[in-house]
Write an enzyme that holds these catalytic residues in place. Structure first.
Site, PDB file in Angstrom:
ATOM      1  N   GLU A 177      -9.940   4.377   0.705  1.00 43.75           N
ATOM      2  CA  GLU A 177      -8.662   4.771   0.107  1.00 43.75           C
ATOM      3  C   GLU A 177      -8.392   3.858  -1.085  1.00 43.75           C
ATOM      4  O   GLU A 177      -8.605   2.663  -0.974  1.00 43.75           O
ATOM      5  CB  GLU A 177      -7.521   4.621   1.115  1.00 43.75           C
ATOM      6  CG  GLU A 177      -7.563   5.657   2.213  1.00 43.75           C
ATOM      7  CD  GLU A 177      -6.397   5.502   3.200  1.00 43.75           C
ATOM      8  OE1 GLU A 177      -5.379   4.873   2.828  1.00 43.75           O
ATOM      9  OE2 GLU A 177      -6.514   5.986   4.315  1.00 43.75           O
ATOM     10  N   HIS A 196      -2.477   9.412   2.825  1.00 43.52           N
ATOM     11  CA  HIS A 196      -1.848   8.325   3.612  1.00 43.52           C
ATOM     12  C   HIS A 196      -0.320   8.326   3.472  1.00 43.52           C
ATOM     13  O   HIS A 196       0.296   7.304   3.136  1.00 43.52           O
ATOM     14  CB  HIS A 196      -2.421   6.959   3.179  1.00 43.52           C
ATOM     15  CG  HIS A 196      -2.344   5.935   4.281  1.00 43.52           C
ATOM     16  ND1 HIS A 196      -3.310   4.989   4.504  1.00 43.52           N
ATOM     17  CD2 HIS A 196      -1.401   5.719   5.230  1.00 43.52           C
ATOM     18  CE1 HIS A 196      -2.965   4.236   5.528  1.00 43.52           C
ATOM     19  NE2 HIS A 196      -1.819   4.660   5.993  1.00 43.52           N
ATOM     20  N   ARG A 250      -6.821   5.502  11.051  1.00 44.33           N
ATOM     21  CA  ARG A 250      -7.378   4.831   9.879  1.00 44.33           C
ATOM     22  C   ARG A 250      -8.660   5.546   9.497  1.00 44.33           C
ATOM     23  O   ARG A 250      -9.410   6.009  10.370  1.00 44.33           O
ATOM     24  CB  ARG A 250      -7.679   3.363  10.191  1.00 44.33           C
ATOM     25  CG  ARG A 250      -6.438   2.465  10.240  1.00 44.33           C
ATOM     26  CD  ARG A 250      -5.815   2.271   8.858  1.00 44.33           C
ATOM     27  NE  ARG A 250      -4.632   1.420   8.869  1.00 44.33           N
ATOM     28  CZ  ARG A 250      -3.373   1.869   8.898  1.00 44.33           C
ATOM     29  NH1 ARG A 250      -3.134   3.162   8.946  1.00 44.33           N
ATOM     30  NH2 ARG A 250      -2.358   1.027   8.870  1.00 44.33           N
TER      31      ARG A 250
END
Lengths: 341, 341
Positions: free
Chosen positions: A288, A307, A259
């Site tokens: 993000e 991602h 993450r």
């Protein structure tokens, strides 16, 4: 909650819109409802085929959750979960996410409502591991430079910056399913793999040695590759900052498939700037989506893949391979593996 | 041949120019000369350190070969060998190439002159295997598309064309050191690895199964990945053409790290055009260097890396790790491993 209607002996939901749901009749004594979040990667056709059910559509998730009989299973994902769905869930319902990460889910509220929650930690591991290694090798085999040469129809052998990893040390921070999948593959590359794991005792996985988080600096010491594959928790937030990056070799490649906030953005930019690491491969960033004015976009030695590490055309099949036996166990014995709540 | 002069007890060559040579005094009874081709990747400094010798320079290879005492060892490479050097070689001299390939060397003339010739088949295997897998994953993880998005500061998750290899079949054509290194790594990726090998009986390597060249079509059948790692011989010339490419899955990725003419150029272009394969990753081409008007440059799904798979900053150390014990065996017992002639 009211039960949904049955049509001609086969249990189906007559619902319309973009929302998918299926009721399974393979375990008639269980007769439990499966509700699917439209944002979750689940192959409805495959689910219908494998459960011998008709899969119909609905447009409102919360309504469908309310309409399904309890206990139901709700298949959602970290990306698509909305706290609005909570209203449709009640005691003994089971929420599962299709992936490993679950920081978007309200675990405390699940606990309060006695809703069970599981993740699918192994589900995405093969593709995330392949993606992590792909990013790593793109740097050390200089693939983007070769691609640029190709665009200019230029046949030029490259030596500068070309290296390989056999014989080097890799530190895998986080030895869940993804970390283990990475460790297994990089072990076969001839790397010595150090792992960092909360419960480091009695370890029997793919890493050559395991360090507790308190020995993180030792684990990173002189590493040529660092793979970040931890979930985001209070403990892992900014786990990798300047002092950690200072431990690695100066030609180390840092890969983050965990993450974004695990890696301090300012620290990695500084490390790239002053060449205390060679490169950063970031499938995940903080925040993000990454804003277009972020400095991370602009460095030659930073590579960003938005991602997408868990994306794969085989992914929906993978989920069902794990989910269907788990559903059967839940129906027949009320047991849940990979339970978080 | 005349012997070169010794200086103050340490045997050295007082030569000038771009040519390197060293005489080794670790085995005084052998007292054999090592001559290095200036085009070979050998770390002169490391060689000097590890042999405790001064390494001096010369400009003319043939002259130095003539000046060295026989039997000498000449370290050359497939890329830099010139037939002019033959004049400097005589009976019992040993020529070794730093890599696996040796199609540039005049084996018949070595036989005629009773010159021994060895290759270093395992020397480049780790980096070539890493390079082959890097090229493969660049396609299936769509790295170039992510890089283009990054250049536009565009955060866009990609699903289309993203796949992974766990559970798929790979066919490795050629199970020498490089093929074995590839098989080991892709086995750890969860692939089923079929190998093609001339002597397929009594096999005990990293592939799950082995096929003789006569069963090549069976080995390629429904393969998702094809790795070409054979040397160029009469048998392997155009070994992979249309009928072979027709065997694979239509989304197969073909990777050539062997020699260009193993893969028929027209056949791979046609297969890319009619989508009977997904992509071709070519470290080697036919011819080399690839002319700027070659159609191979222009396809999105062809990736060219200009015969650089064996490049690595660790390469010269790798060569010495293999060479020094081999040299010792040769000096003490006249034995040579990996002998081709």
């Amino acid at each position: 909650m009211r039960s949904l209607h049955d049509i001609s002996g086969v249990t189906t939901f007559a619902l319309v819109g973009r929302f998918n749901t299926v009721r399974r009749n393979l375990f008639p004594m269980a007769n439990r409802d499966i509700v699917i979040d439209p944002g979750a990667f689940v192959d409805r056709g495959d689910l219908a085929r494998r459960t011998e059910q008709t899969v119909l559509e609905n447009s409102n998730v919360t309504e469908t959750l309310e309409a399904a009989s309890s206990p139901l299973v709700f298949i959602s994902s970290n990306r698509s979960w909305s706290d609005e769905y909570l209203a449709g869930l009640s005691q003994r319902d089971w929420v599962t996410t299709t992936g490993a990460g679950y920081d978007a889910f309200p675990l405390d509220q699940f606990r309060e409502r006695d809703v069970r929650f599981t993740n699918q930690p192994g589900n995405n591991a093969p593709q995330v591991a392949e993606h992590a290694i792909a990013m790593l090798l793109s740097i050390t085999r200089r693939l983007f430079q070769f691609r640029t040469q190709q665009q200019h129809r230029e046949w030029k052998r490259i030596s500068e910056g070309m290296t390989h990893h056999s014989g080097d040390v890799c530190c895998v921070v986080g030895l869940g399913h993804i970390g283990e999948a990475i460790a297994k593959r990089l072990g076969a590359f001839g790397m010595t793999v150090r792992g960092v794991k909360r419960s480091a005792s009695n370890y029997s996985g793919n890493a050559d040695s395991v360090y507790p988080p308190t020995s993180l600096h030792d684990a990173l010491s002189e590493a040529g590759v660092v793979m970040l594959s931890v979930p985001l928790t209070d403990e892992t937030h900014h786990m990798i900052g300047k002092s950690e990056l200072d431990q690695t070799r100066s030609d180390a490649v840092i890969v983050n498939v965990g993450r974004g906030p695990v890696l301090e953005t300012e620290a990695i930019v500084a490390a790239i700037e002053d060449r205390s690491v060679r490169a950063a491969c970031l499938d995940v960033t903080d925040p993000e989506p990454l804003p277009s004015d972020s400095p991370l976009w602009t460095y030659e030695n930073i590579f960003i893949t938005a991602h997408s590490a868990s994306r794969s055309d085989k992914r929906t099949g993978q989920f069902l391979d794990e989910f269907l036996p788990a559903f059967e166990r839940w129906c027949t014995s009320d047991q849940l593996e990979h339970r978080i709540v």
